[in-house]
Motif scaffolding. Structure first.
Motif, PDB file in Angstrom:
ATOM      1  N   GLN A  92       0.833  -1.207   0.000  1.00  0.00           N
ATOM      2  CA  GLN A  92       0.000   0.000   0.000  1.00  0.00           C
ATOM      3  C   GLN A  92       0.869   1.260   0.000  1.00  0.00           C
ATOM      4  O   GLN A  92       0.623   2.201  -0.761  1.00  0.00           O
ATOM      5  CB  GLN A  92      -0.907  -0.018   1.224  1.00  0.00           C
ATOM      6  CG  GLN A  92      -1.912   1.124   1.279  1.00  0.00           C
ATOM      7  CD  GLN A  92      -2.700   1.105   2.578  1.00  0.00           C
ATOM      8  OE1 GLN A  92      -2.130   1.135   3.671  1.00  0.00           O
ATOM      9  NE2 GLN A  92      -4.014   1.050   2.472  1.00  0.00           N
ATOM     10  N   ALA A  95       2.585   1.864  -3.309  1.00  0.00           N
ATOM     11  CA  ALA A  95       1.622   2.331  -4.320  1.00  0.00           C
ATOM     12  C   ALA A  95       1.326   3.815  -4.180  1.00  0.00           C
ATOM     13  O   ALA A  95       1.008   4.489  -5.167  1.00  0.00           O
ATOM     14  CB  ALA A  95       0.327   1.531  -4.203  1.00  0.00           C
ATOM     15  N   LEU A  96       1.447   4.339  -2.969  1.00  0.00           N
ATOM     16  CA  LEU A  96       1.080   5.734  -2.710  1.00  0.00           C
ATOM     17  C   LEU A  96       2.259   6.707  -2.791  1.00  0.00           C
ATOM     18  O   LEU A  96       2.054   7.921  -2.822  1.00  0.00           O
ATOM     19  CB  LEU A  96       0.448   5.853  -1.317  1.00  0.00           C
ATOM     20  CG  LEU A  96      -0.929   5.197  -1.140  1.00  0.00           C
ATOM     21  CD1 LEU A  96      -1.266   5.105   0.345  1.00  0.00           C
ATOM     22  CD2 LEU A  96      -1.999   5.977  -1.888  1.00  0.00           C
ATOM     23  N   GLU A  99       1.978   8.690  -6.021  1.00  0.00           N
ATOM     24  CA  GLU A  99       0.649   8.557  -6.624  1.00  0.00           C
ATOM     25  C   GLU A  99       0.203   9.809  -7.370  1.00  0.00           C
ATOM     26  O   GLU A  99      -0.453   9.719  -8.412  1.00  0.00           O
ATOM     27  CB  GLU A  99      -0.370   8.210  -5.525  1.00  0.00           C
ATOM     28  CG  GLU A  99      -1.692   7.680  -6.031  1.00  0.00           C
ATOM     29  CD  GLU A  99      -2.681   8.783  -6.384  1.00  0.00           C
ATOM     30  OE1 GLU A  99      -3.569   8.548  -7.217  1.00  0.00           O
ATOM     31  OE2 GLU A  99      -2.550   9.896  -5.813  1.00  0.00           O
ATOM     32  N   SER A 120       6.622   2.819  -8.831  1.00  0.00           N
ATOM     33  CA  SER A 120       5.572   2.969  -7.822  1.00  0.00           C
ATOM     34  C   SER A 120       4.188   2.971  -8.452  1.00  0.00           C
ATOM     35  O   SER A 120       3.269   2.290  -7.979  1.00  0.00           O
ATOM     36  CB  SER A 120       5.798   4.258  -7.026  1.00  0.00           C
ATOM     37  OG  SER A 120       4.696   4.547  -6.198  1.00  0.00           O
ATOM     38  N   ILE A 121       4.032   3.723  -9.531  1.00  0.00           N
ATOM     39  CA  ILE A 121       2.703   3.920 -10.123  1.00  0.00           C
ATOM     40  C   ILE A 121       2.249   2.699 -10.917  1.00  0.00           C
ATOM     41  O   ILE A 121       1.158   2.168 -10.693  1.00  0.00           O
ATOM     42  CB  ILE A 121       2.699   5.174 -11.013  1.00  0.00           C
ATOM     43  CG1 ILE A 121       2.909   6.425 -10.154  1.00  0.00           C
ATOM     44  CG2 ILE A 121       1.405   5.291 -11.800  1.00  0.00           C
ATOM     45  CD1 ILE A 121       3.250   7.665 -10.942  1.00  0.00           C
ATOM     46  N   HIS A 124       3.290  -0.961  -8.456  1.00  0.00           N
ATOM     47  CA  HIS A 124       2.696  -1.121  -7.129  1.00  0.00           C
ATOM     48  C   HIS A 124       1.283  -0.543  -7.031  1.00  0.00           C
ATOM     49  O   HIS A 124       0.376  -1.217  -6.519  1.00  0.00           O
ATOM     50  CB  HIS A 124       3.631  -0.518  -6.080  1.00  0.00           C
ATOM     51  CG  HIS A 124       4.971  -1.166  -6.052  1.00  0.00           C
ATOM     52  ND1 HIS A 124       5.146  -2.486  -5.698  1.00  0.00           N
ATOM     53  CD2 HIS A 124       6.210  -0.703  -6.376  1.00  0.00           C
ATOM     54  CE1 HIS A 124       6.423  -2.805  -5.789  1.00  0.00           C
ATOM     55  NE2 HIS A 124       7.088  -1.747  -6.200  1.00  0.00           N
ATOM     56  N   LYS A 125       1.080   0.672  -7.539  1.00  0.00           N
ATOM     57  CA  LYS A 125      -0.301   1.161  -7.598  1.00  0.00           C
ATOM     58  C   LYS A 125      -1.103   0.282  -8.559  1.00  0.00           C
ATOM     59  O   LYS A 125      -2.264  -0.048  -8.292  1.00  0.00           O
ATOM     60  CB  LYS A 125      -0.364   2.620  -8.055  1.00  0.00           C
ATOM     61  CG  LYS A 125      -1.782   3.160  -8.122  1.00  0.00           C
ATOM     62  CD  LYS A 125      -1.859   4.584  -8.625  1.00  0.00           C
ATOM     63  CE  LYS A 125      -3.309   5.032  -8.757  1.00  0.00           C
ATOM     64  NZ  LYS A 125      -3.433   6.425  -9.287  1.00  0.00           N
ATOM     65  N   TRP A 182      -9.375   5.074 -11.013  1.00  0.00           N
ATOM     66  CA  TRP A 182      -8.152   4.419 -10.552  1.00  0.00           C
ATOM     67  C   TRP A 182      -7.098   4.210 -11.633  1.00  0.00           C
ATOM     68  O   TRP A 182      -5.908   4.116 -11.318  1.00  0.00           O
ATOM     69  CB  TRP A 182      -8.508   3.083  -9.912  1.00  0.00           C
ATOM     70  CG  TRP A 182      -9.425   3.237  -8.749  1.00  0.00           C
ATOM     71  CD1 TRP A 182     -10.726   2.831  -8.661  1.00  0.00           C
ATOM     72  CD2 TRP A 182      -9.127   3.870  -7.500  1.00  0.00           C
ATOM     73  NE1 TRP A 182     -11.256   3.165  -7.438  1.00  0.00           N
ATOM     74  CE2 TRP A 182     -10.296   3.806  -6.706  1.00  0.00           C
ATOM     75  CE3 TRP A 182      -7.990   4.496  -6.974  1.00  0.00           C
ATOM     76  CZ2 TRP A 182     -10.354   4.338  -5.429  1.00  0.00           C
ATOM     77  CZ3 TRP A 182      -8.049   5.021  -5.692  1.00  0.00           C
ATOM     78  CH2 TRP A 182      -9.215   4.938  -4.935  1.00  0.00           C
ATOM     79  N   THR A 186      -5.864  10.454 -10.720  1.00  0.00           N
ATOM     80  CA  THR A 186      -5.024  10.431  -9.523  1.00  0.00           C
ATOM     81  C   THR A 186      -5.872  10.903  -8.348  1.00  0.00           C
ATOM     82  O   THR A 186      -6.959  11.433  -8.522  1.00  0.00           O
ATOM     83  CB  THR A 186      -3.789  11.333  -9.674  1.00  0.00           C
ATOM     84  OG1 THR A 186      -4.229  12.687  -9.900  1.00  0.00           O
ATOM     85  CG2 THR A 186      -2.912  10.896 -10.820  1.00  0.00           C
ATOM     86  N   VAL A 188      -6.591   9.922  -3.952  1.00  0.00           N
ATOM     87  CA  VAL A 188      -7.131   8.811  -3.165  1.00  0.00           C
ATOM     88  C   VAL A 188      -7.977   9.372  -2.026  1.00  0.00           C
ATOM     89  O   VAL A 188      -7.770  10.500  -1.591  1.00  0.00           O
ATOM     90  CB  VAL A 188      -6.002   7.923  -2.597  1.00  0.00           C
ATOM     91  CG1 VAL A 188      -5.171   7.316  -3.721  1.00  0.00           C
ATOM     92  CG2 VAL A 188      -5.117   8.716  -1.638  1.00  0.00           C
ATOM     93  N   LEU A 266      -6.413   1.952  -1.798  1.00  0.00           N
ATOM     94  CA  LEU A 266      -5.535   3.110  -1.932  1.00  0.00           C
ATOM     95  C   LEU A 266      -6.212   4.272  -1.212  1.00  0.00           C
ATOM     96  O   LEU A 266      -7.250   4.760  -1.649  1.00  0.00           O
ATOM     97  CB  LEU A 266      -5.324   3.449  -3.405  1.00  0.00           C
ATOM     98  CG  LEU A 266      -4.423   2.494  -4.191  1.00  0.00           C
ATOM     99  CD1 LEU A 266      -4.545   2.758  -5.680  1.00  0.00           C
ATOM    100  CD2 LEU A 266      -2.975   2.643  -3.737  1.00  0.00           C
TER     101      LEU A 266
END
Length: 409
Positions: A92, A95-96, A99, A120-121, A124-125, A182, A186, A188, A266
């Protein structure tokens, strides 16, 4: 048949083609930690990227994000307890971390695919979005979606639009709202809960309240957990808008209501803000940007002065820089903080022992290694590492750096 081929260290660490995985020679070095996450993802590429191709690199999420999700789903089935919670939380946070930099759909054209932000994007996101899609349409439909996607596009190229269309067919509803939020967007949500506790005539407790979120619109199943004395309960509520009501009944005295206890969404929170800033520091430390990494860690500590995890990573930074006393001070601060995650209790001791060994203070180093063993915590093979340094002092001039001997690396 899957062929594993060893290649030289001048090429990529891992790469794959149809039916074959290429691994750099250094990955076969038994003195190095095995990058299991990379290997799992490379295997998953055999389905997502090789069997099903991409119409363009803009559709990279369907390969890289889905392969990362597949690898993470595999790890989830093999982890329990604290190790599972740590893995879910780490995914988590990863992923952030970047973001807001770009959406999943825009990242391939806007970012260097070797950059930390891209990783990351898209990876993982991207994996988290597949996980949220599974929660949204249900596990049975999600499994059927992946089966249909694989069979329909076997030996062909697919796009994100193709996948969205197939998702709507399998879910039996228009999933545009999910992909717009999602994949193409962008931002959350941040959740809050308000509730009241009522004692019933039967002597039980009713916890009634409302969970709220900050986005203008959100359609998402959200897990809520009531922590009560000897009586934890979990329920799932479907949020469609800004808020939704909930109602728990428990035998024990309620303690708190936790939103998303299994890190499936997220989202943002005060503790995640601290972790995200620190994770940027970790990425910068990996790239050798030590001054920038230090600034990130110090910024995180301004938000939470008791965060053991941030102090630990700042200690790792000083250990990499051979600033032994600063490393000792920050590992000590980690031990005097929240001690979350729990593995810090053992690994901060090991790292303090490393710093004392580097300073030539062997007796103090031995004391720290013994305290690490006494803790009984064996996260990431900590007990064997502590015993190794009891037998042989840590050598800062050795090829293997302190960073390589750290949890998660």
């Amino acid at each position: 048949r899957l062929v594993v081929a060893q290649v030289d260290d001048e090429s990529l660490d891992t790469n794959s083609g149809p039916g074959i995985i290429f691994l750099a020679s250094k990955l076969f070095d038994s003195t190095r930690p095995m990058p299991e996450e990379k290997l799992q993802r490379e295997v998953a590429y055999q389905w997502w990227g090789q069997t099903v191709g991409l119409k363009s690199f803009d559709d990279a999420w369907l390969s890289q994000g889905l392969a990362e999700w597949s690898a993470f789903a595999f790890r989830e089935t093999n982890l329990t307890g604290g190790a599972l919670e740590a893995a879910q939380r780490e995914q988590q946070e990863r992923a952030l971390t970047f973001e807001q930099t770009a959406s999943i759909a825009r990242a391939p054209s806007a970012l260097d695919d070797q950059s930390a932000a891209y990783q990351s994007i898209v990876f993982h996101k991207g994996a988290m979005v597949f996980r949220m899609l599974r929660e949204t349409i249900g596990k049975e439909k999600f499994d059927w979606l992946l089966h249909n996607f694989l069979e329909q596009y076997r030996g062909k190229n697919a796009s994100i639009d193709d996948f969205e269309h197939l998702t709507s067919q399998v879910a039996a509803e228009n999933m545009r709202y999910f992909f717009a939020q999602w994949v193409e967007g962008t931002g959350v949500p941040e959740f809050t809960v308000d509730y009241q506790i009522i004692r019933t005539r039967a002597g039980k407790f009713r916890t009634r309240g409302t969970v709220k979120q900050t986005l203008e619109t959100l359609r998402m199943p959200v897990e809520l957990m009531l922590r009560a004395e000897g009586d934890n309960q979990t329920t799932t509520t479907k949020i469609e808008g800004k808020s939704e009501d909930f109602d728990f009944e428990s035998n024990g005295q309620p303690i708190e209501v936790v939103v998303d206890p299994n890190y499936k969404i997220l989202r943002m929170s005060d503790d995640l803000r601290v972790s995200i800033i620190a994770r940027r520091g970790i990425e910068q430390m990996k790239e050798g940007l030590y001054a920038e990494a230090q600034q990130q860690f110090e910024a995180a500590l301004k938000l939470d002065r008791s965060n053991s995890w941030v102090y630990y990573n700042l200690g790792m930074l000083y250990l990499e820089q051979r600033n032994w006393q600063q490393a000792l001070d920050n590992f000590e601060a980690a031990l005097n903080g929240t001690l979350k995650p729990t593995w810090i209790e053992v690994w901060a001791r090991i790292k303090r022992g490393n710093a004392y060994d580097a300073k030539g203070e062997r007796n103090r180093a031995v004391t720290e290694y013994n305290k690490a063993i006494t803790s009984g915590i064996n996260y990431d093979n900590a007990q064997a590492v502590a015993k190794k340094f009891l037998a042989t002092p840590f050598d800062p001039k050795a090829v293997q750096s302190a960073e390589l001997m750290s949890p998660g690396n």
